[in-house]
Design a protein around this motif. Structure first.
Motif, PDB file in Angstrom:
ATOM      1  N   SER A 235       0.849  -1.194   0.000  1.00  0.00           N
ATOM      2  CA  SER A 235       0.000   0.000   0.000  1.00  0.00           C
ATOM      3  C   SER A 235       0.881   1.240   0.000  1.00  0.00           C
ATOM      4  CB  SER A 235      -0.862   0.053   1.272  1.00  0.00           C
ATOM      5  OG  SER A 235      -1.758  -1.029   1.344  1.00  0.00           O
ATOM      6  N   LEU A 236       0.362   2.302  -0.604  1.00  0.00           N
ATOM      7  CA  LEU A 236       0.965   3.617  -0.414  1.00  0.00           C
ATOM      8  C   LEU A 236       0.182   4.293   0.704  1.00  0.00           C
ATOM      9  CD1 LEU A 236       2.846   5.989  -1.179  1.00  0.00           C
ATOM     10  CD2 LEU A 236       1.062   6.755  -2.747  1.00  0.00           C
TER      11      LEU A 236
ATOM     12  N   LEU B  91     -10.112   4.726  -1.651  1.00  0.00           N
ATOM     13  CA  LEU B  91      -9.199   5.269  -0.652  1.00  0.00           C
ATOM     14  C   LEU B  91      -9.547   4.579   0.665  1.00  0.00           C
ATOM     15  CD1 LEU B  91      -9.705   7.560  -2.891  1.00  0.00           C
ATOM     16  CD2 LEU B  91      -8.875   9.142  -1.159  1.00  0.00           C
ATOM     17  N   ILE B  92      -8.580   3.874   1.230  1.00  0.00           N
ATOM     18  CA  ILE B  92      -8.774   3.240   2.532  1.00  0.00           C
ATOM     19  C   ILE B  92      -8.304   4.256   3.562  1.00  0.00           C
ATOM     20  CG2 ILE B  92      -8.101   1.301   4.017  1.00  0.00           C
ATOM     21  CD1 ILE B  92      -7.454   0.007   1.061  1.00  0.00           C
ATOM     22  N   CYS B  93      -9.154   4.559   4.517  1.00  0.00           N
ATOM     23  CA  CYS B  93      -8.838   5.632   5.457  1.00  0.00           C
ATOM     24  C   CYS B  93      -8.665   5.068   6.858  1.00  0.00           C
ATOM     25  CB  CYS B  93      -9.946   6.683   5.433  1.00  0.00           C
ATOM     26  SG  CYS B  93     -10.210   7.320   3.747  1.00  0.00           S
ATOM     27  N   SER B  94      -7.461   5.193   7.374  1.00  0.00           N
ATOM     28  CA  SER B  94      -7.143   4.720   8.722  1.00  0.00           C
ATOM     29  C   SER B  94      -7.429   5.831   9.718  1.00  0.00           C
ATOM     30  CB  SER B  94      -5.657   4.334   8.804  1.00  0.00           C
ATOM     31  OG  SER B  94      -5.243   4.248  10.153  1.00  0.00           O
TER      32      SER B  94
ATOM     33  N   GLN C 240       5.436  -0.696  -6.654  1.00  0.00           N
ATOM     34  CA  GLN C 240       4.132  -0.974  -7.280  1.00  0.00           C
ATOM     35  C   GLN C 240       2.970  -1.145  -6.290  1.00  0.00           C
ATOM     36  OE1 GLN C 240       3.788  -1.860 -11.028  1.00  0.00           O
ATOM     37  NE2 GLN C 240       5.569  -0.535 -10.890  1.00  0.00           N
ATOM     38  N   PRO C 241       2.752  -0.204  -5.394  1.00  0.00           N
ATOM     39  CA  PRO C 241       1.601  -0.360  -4.489  1.00  0.00           C
ATOM     40  C   PRO C 241       0.289  -0.295  -5.267  1.00  0.00           C
ATOM     41  CG  PRO C 241       2.515   1.851  -4.297  1.00  0.00           C
ATOM     42  CD  PRO C 241       3.453   1.080  -5.179  1.00  0.00           C
ATOM     43  N   LYS C 242      -0.625  -1.177  -4.923  1.00  0.00           N
ATOM     44  CA  LYS C 242      -1.928  -1.210  -5.609  1.00  0.00           C
ATOM     45  C   LYS C 242      -3.048  -0.707  -4.704  1.00  0.00           C
ATOM     46  CE  LYS C 242      -0.772  -3.088  -9.615  1.00  0.00           C
ATOM     47  NZ  LYS C 242       0.558  -2.452  -9.704  1.00  0.00           N
ATOM     48  N   ARG C 243      -2.704  -0.467  -3.436  1.00  0.00           N
ATOM     49  CA  ARG C 243      -3.688   0.035  -2.477  1.00  0.00           C
ATOM     50  C   ARG C 243      -3.251   1.424  -2.022  1.00  0.00           C
ATOM     51  NH1 ARG C 243      -4.080  -2.113   2.227  1.00  0.00           N
ATOM     52  NH2 ARG C 243      -6.295  -2.629   2.448  1.00  0.00           N
ATOM     53  N   PHE C 244      -4.230   2.261  -1.696  1.00  0.00           N
ATOM     54  CA  PHE C 244      -3.944   3.617  -1.231  1.00  0.00           C
ATOM     55  C   PHE C 244      -4.586   3.790   0.137  1.00  0.00           C
ATOM     56  CE2 PHE C 244      -4.958   8.046  -0.579  1.00  0.00           C
ATOM     57  CZ  PHE C 244      -3.797   8.704  -0.960  1.00  0.00           C
TER      58      PHE C 244
END
Length: 322
Positions: free
Chosen positions: A133-134, A291-294, A203-207
């Protein structure tokens, strides 16, 4: 680990956070949390100074925090200052003044330490998987990027391109002008070459976005679909297509209109435009459909390290006179 209490203070460039917790081997319980829009970078960050008015706001907020810490009889206080203080010519004298006035030892962390704690917090939230992930955390002074997965951070870097700095440099009109956005994008193109190279390599595929601006964007999304966030939830999902619609809308609105958006909060309303432009720029390089938000970031990274019994590179200030 027996139950013990700790106070974490995150002195961000825009917002000061206080988190009072009780720690145990399984995790932590939040006793109290508060955020105050101190805006310590306002009026001085572009000249590498903390403006006297910003210093006063900071001392008022920290004095308030000190009372809350004492009320809970907490001896372990971990206070961190980030970009605005570390780049300020008067940063050292400012932290000494805080120590003299309020008995709070402030640890000014560098960009690498900040990125490390953000990674710990995001990992602790459960936002990461095996795939790379980025991770992005937008502060008022700096922006941290980490590329990693749930097992390790592979690359990390802090850039002094935070929301307050971008606001001072590019956002002169309200709504922001297309040519101001153009200049902002050109600036990011110049400054973020190391990040683009790291993305090409790993090559991150998740953000994953950490807290702050991303909390507000997910609040806006949830309000738009009439959902409410559950207490204790740590991870939120924002479809990319919805984010892009928000981004297109935000650049057309003035401050008063932005404030009317359900989910918007006053402390975020000034920086949300440049922050959104920054996210848009980054998403050109990551093929993620959401967008995954932590909800966890630096403060929870500190807690994660405390639970693990890891050595924190900070002075632990225990004052038994309080």
């Amino acid at each position: 680990m027996t139950k013990e209490k700790a106070a974490i203070i995150d002195m961000g460039t825009n917002t000061f956070h206080l988190l009072l917790v009780e720690l145990n081997q399984n995790g932590f319980q939040t006793l109290y949390k508060e955020k105050v829009p101190v805006k310590i970078g306002q009026g001085g960050i572009s000249n590498d100074l903390i403006h006297p008015e910003a210093q006063n706001r900071a001392l008022n907020a920290l004095g308030h925090f000190r009372k809350l810490i004492d009320k809970e009889n907490i001896k372990q206080v971990y206070a961190f200052a980030t970009s605005a203080v570390r780049s300020a010519k008067n940063g050292k004298e400012f932290t000494q003044f805080i120590k003299d006035q309020l008995d709070i030892e402030v640890h000014v962390i560098n960009g690498d330490q900040e990125a490390e704690l953000i990674y710990e917090g995001v990992q602790f939230s459960g936002s990461l998987e095996d795939e790379n992930s980025l991770i992005m955390d937008i502060g008022g002074g700096s922006v941290e990027f980490i590329i990693g997965n749930q097992h390790q951070a592979l690359w990390k870097r802090s850039f002094e391109i935070g929301g307050q700095r971008l606001l001072d440099l590019f956002h002169y009109h309200d709504p922001i002008l297309p040519e101001e956005i153009g200049r902002l994008m050109g600036y990011l193109d110049d400054r973020l070459t190391p990040l683009k190279e790291a993305i090409a390599l790993y090559q991150p595929k998740r953000f994953v976005g950490a807290s702050g601006t991303f909390d507000t964007l997910t609040d806006m999304y949830y309000a738009s679909v009439h959902l409410s966030k559950e207490k204790g939830e740590r991870v939120f999902h924002l479809p990319r297509i919805i984010f892009e619609a928000f981004a297109q809308k935000l650049v057309t609105l003035n401050k008063a209109q932005r404030l009317e958006i359900p989910g918007m909060i006053p402390m975020r309303v000034d920086m949300i435009v440049v922050a959104t432009c920054l996210i848009e720029y980054i998403l050109k390089f990551v093929d993620a459909d959401e967008l995954i938000c932590s909800h966890f970031a630096l403060k929870e990274g500190v807690i994660s390290k405390l639970i693990k019994g890891a050595q924190l590179e900070v002075p632990v200030y225990i004052n038994n006179s309080h």
